[in-house]
Design an enzyme around this catalytic site. Structure first.
Site, mmCIF file in Angstrom:
data_model
loop_
_atom_site.group_PDB
_atom_site.id
_atom_site.type_symbol
_atom_site.label_atom_id
_atom_site.label_comp_id
_atom_site.label_asym_id
_atom_site.label_seq_id
_atom_site.Cartn_x
_atom_site.Cartn_y
_atom_site.Cartn_z
ATOM 1 N N THR A 1 -3.157 4.293 10.541
ATOM 2 C CA THR A 1 -3.102 3.548 9.255
ATOM 3 C C THR A 1 -3.962 2.058 9.383
ATOM 4 O O THR A 1 -5.162 2.261 9.066
ATOM 5 C CB THR A 1 -1.585 2.904 9.212
ATOM 6 N N LYS B 1 -1.010 6.849 17.606
ATOM 7 C CA LYS B 1 -1.592 5.848 16.516
ATOM 8 C C LYS B 1 -0.753 4.508 16.625
ATOM 9 O O LYS B 1 0.248 4.601 17.118
ATOM 10 C CB LYS B 1 -1.509 6.166 14.884
ATOM 11 N N THR C 1 6.446 2.490 21.630
ATOM 12 C CA THR C 1 6.069 1.926 20.399
ATOM 13 C C THR C 1 4.869 2.614 19.797
ATOM 14 O O THR C 1 3.652 2.528 20.240
ATOM 15 C CB THR C 1 5.674 0.605 20.694
ATOM 16 N N GLU D 1 -4.363 -5.076 15.921
ATOM 17 C CA GLU D 1 -4.955 -5.694 14.743
ATOM 18 C C GLU D 1 -5.651 -7.126 14.977
ATOM 19 O O GLU D 1 -5.056 -8.058 15.268
ATOM 20 C CB GLU D 1 -3.752 -5.901 13.639
ATOM 21 N N ASN E 1 -2.342 -8.228 7.960
ATOM 22 C CA ASN E 1 -1.126 -8.232 7.695
ATOM 23 C C ASN E 1 -0.642 -8.936 6.412
ATOM 24 O O ASN E 1 0.508 -8.815 5.891
ATOM 25 C CB ASN E 1 -0.223 -8.462 8.910
ATOM 26 N N SER F 1 -0.985 -4.638 -0.413
ATOM 27 C CA SER F 1 -1.815 -4.801 -1.528
ATOM 28 C C SER F 1 -2.864 -3.715 -1.923
ATOM 29 O O SER F 1 -3.135 -3.006 -0.943
ATOM 30 C CB SER F 1 -2.898 -6.139 -1.525
#
Length: 413
Positions: A158, A184, A195, A285, A408, A413
């Protein structure tokens, strides 16, 4: 999914050998992403055993509930994973989507629906249109082939910036067996089982209860010792599949968890999970720094883990590291708020082996220039000694950057 690969990504990707007794295929079903694979399908020969560790979230996804109900059977014939939609917080429609997906896979793969395992990752709260699987399922089954683990890892990404794969080998008796893993995860990562999504495959002939015990033990210092942002996902799923195909080459079937022939396999499994867990931390991220936190001298190992996680999940510590600031005051804060035994006047702190604080105060030999230089490195070891016991632990995390907020802030969007 981000387009820029993390600067912390591994320099090389291992060659992933095929595993007898299983086949893999991927497809574009248009779940959320355009022009990229978003469905992974794996088929397993009869006799494949399965084990799993699932999220402890009180708001689990529909696929997590589906797997939890079927792990008791201990057998598997198929795995279906989609990215782009987590099928979490989707009510009756989410449960209906898992049922339809499993029925489609079972029919195409000619197996029992209860031997189909599912996982989904992506946006929470959006209904999953499982009819999209109908258009690709038969093709997936027909095109499934040995190997293809890297393709599988890419299909489940993702916000990941690189596919995560790992492999190891071990001997059971006189026979070499293989352990392959994919994972992932980049955000919504905090330990409370395993996790993220991760799938492990082996040709070792291991009974389901034995595989379950090995897997449950292996997550403690691997996936449960990594955190990106302190948020445990609704979809966390770790599944292990053992095809048993190595028995045809002489590998003995292992039916007892205390079988001494398991030692090498247990080490290989731990190595694969540990490698994948580190890759998740490297792909946090927006991350620019891989951070290893080592605690020593704590009241107990359990206490050390809690203190390590308090530091690893502190936005103030993580942003200081992002700013290349060895701000030991924030580390002291995180130790103090952990709720574990600590003595302020016995505390010592190191960044990359340079002691910045000793016995409850700034180190007398502190050199700002030296510390500033080491904080520029992409890998930071933060070591804390509490000086009150023998407890120790290690966890992995990353820094917290503006990019994390950007990723995030517009995720849906």
């Amino acid at each position: 999914m981000s387009t820029a690969v993390s600067p912390l990504a591994p320099a090389t990707t291992p060659e992933m050998p095929a595993i007898d007794g299983m086949r893999i295929a991927t497809a574009q079903a248009g779940i959320r992403y355009r022009n990229r694979t978003d469905v992974l399908f794996a088929a397993f020969d009869k006799g494949t055993t399965v084990a799993g560790v699932l999220t402890r979230s009180k708001c689990p996804s529909a696929p997590v509930e589906w797997c939890r109900a079927r792990l008791k059977g201990g057998t598997a014939r198929a795995l279906v994973v989609n990215s782009g939609n987590a099928n979490a917080f989707t009510g009756k429609s989410g449960r209906a989507a898992t049922q339809l997906t499993a029925r489609l896979a079972a029919r195409a793969n000619d197996c029992d629906v209860d031997d189909v395992f599912l996982a989904s990752t992506g946006v929470i709260g959006e209904p999953l249109d499982a009819t999209k699987f109908d258009g690709v399922m038969q093709t997936l089954v027909e095109s499934a082939a040995p190997g293809r683990f890297l393709d599988a890892a890419k299909a489940i990404m993702t916000t990941d910036t690189f596919p995560k794969v790992a492999t190891a080998q071990a001997r059971i008796g006189k026979t070499t067996v293989t352990v392959n893993g994919i994972a992932k995860g980049a955000g919504m990562i905090a330990p409370d089982m395993a996790t993220m999504l991760s799938f492990v495959f082996t040709d070792a002939p291991i009974a389901a209860p034995v595989l379950q015990k090995l897997l449950s033990e292996a997550v403690t210092d691997t996936f449960n010792a990594v955190t990106i942002d302190g948020d445990t996902s609704t979809s966390d799923t770790l599944l292990a599949f053992a095809t048993g195909a190595a028995s045809a080459r002489g590998a003995p079937r292992i039916a007892r968890a205390n079988d001494p022939r398991l030692k090498g396999f247990a080490r290989a499994l731990h190595a694969v999970l540990g490698n994948l867990a580190e890759q998740v931390a490297r792909d946090g991220e927006g991350a620019r720094k891989l951070v290893e936190i080592r605690i020593e001298g704590a009241a107990s190992d359990k206490s050390a883990r809690r203190i390590a996680m308090s530091i690893a999940n502190s936005p103030l510590v993580k942003t200081a590291i992002a700013g290349e600031d060895a701000n030991w005051g924030r580390v002291v804060m995180a130790v103090g708020k952990a709720g574990e035994p600590a003595d302020r006047d016995k505390l010592s702190i190191w960044f990359n082996g340079i002691r910045v604080a000793a016995r409850g105060a700034r180190d007398p030999s502190y050199d700002e220039a030296m510390v500033s230089e080491t904080m520029k490195k992409p890998e930071i070891e933060l070591r804390v000694s509490l000086g009150i016991g023998k407890g120790r632990d290690r966890v992995l995390t990353c820094d917290l950057t503006k990019e994390y907020v950007a990723i995030n802030g517009d995720y849906r969007s």
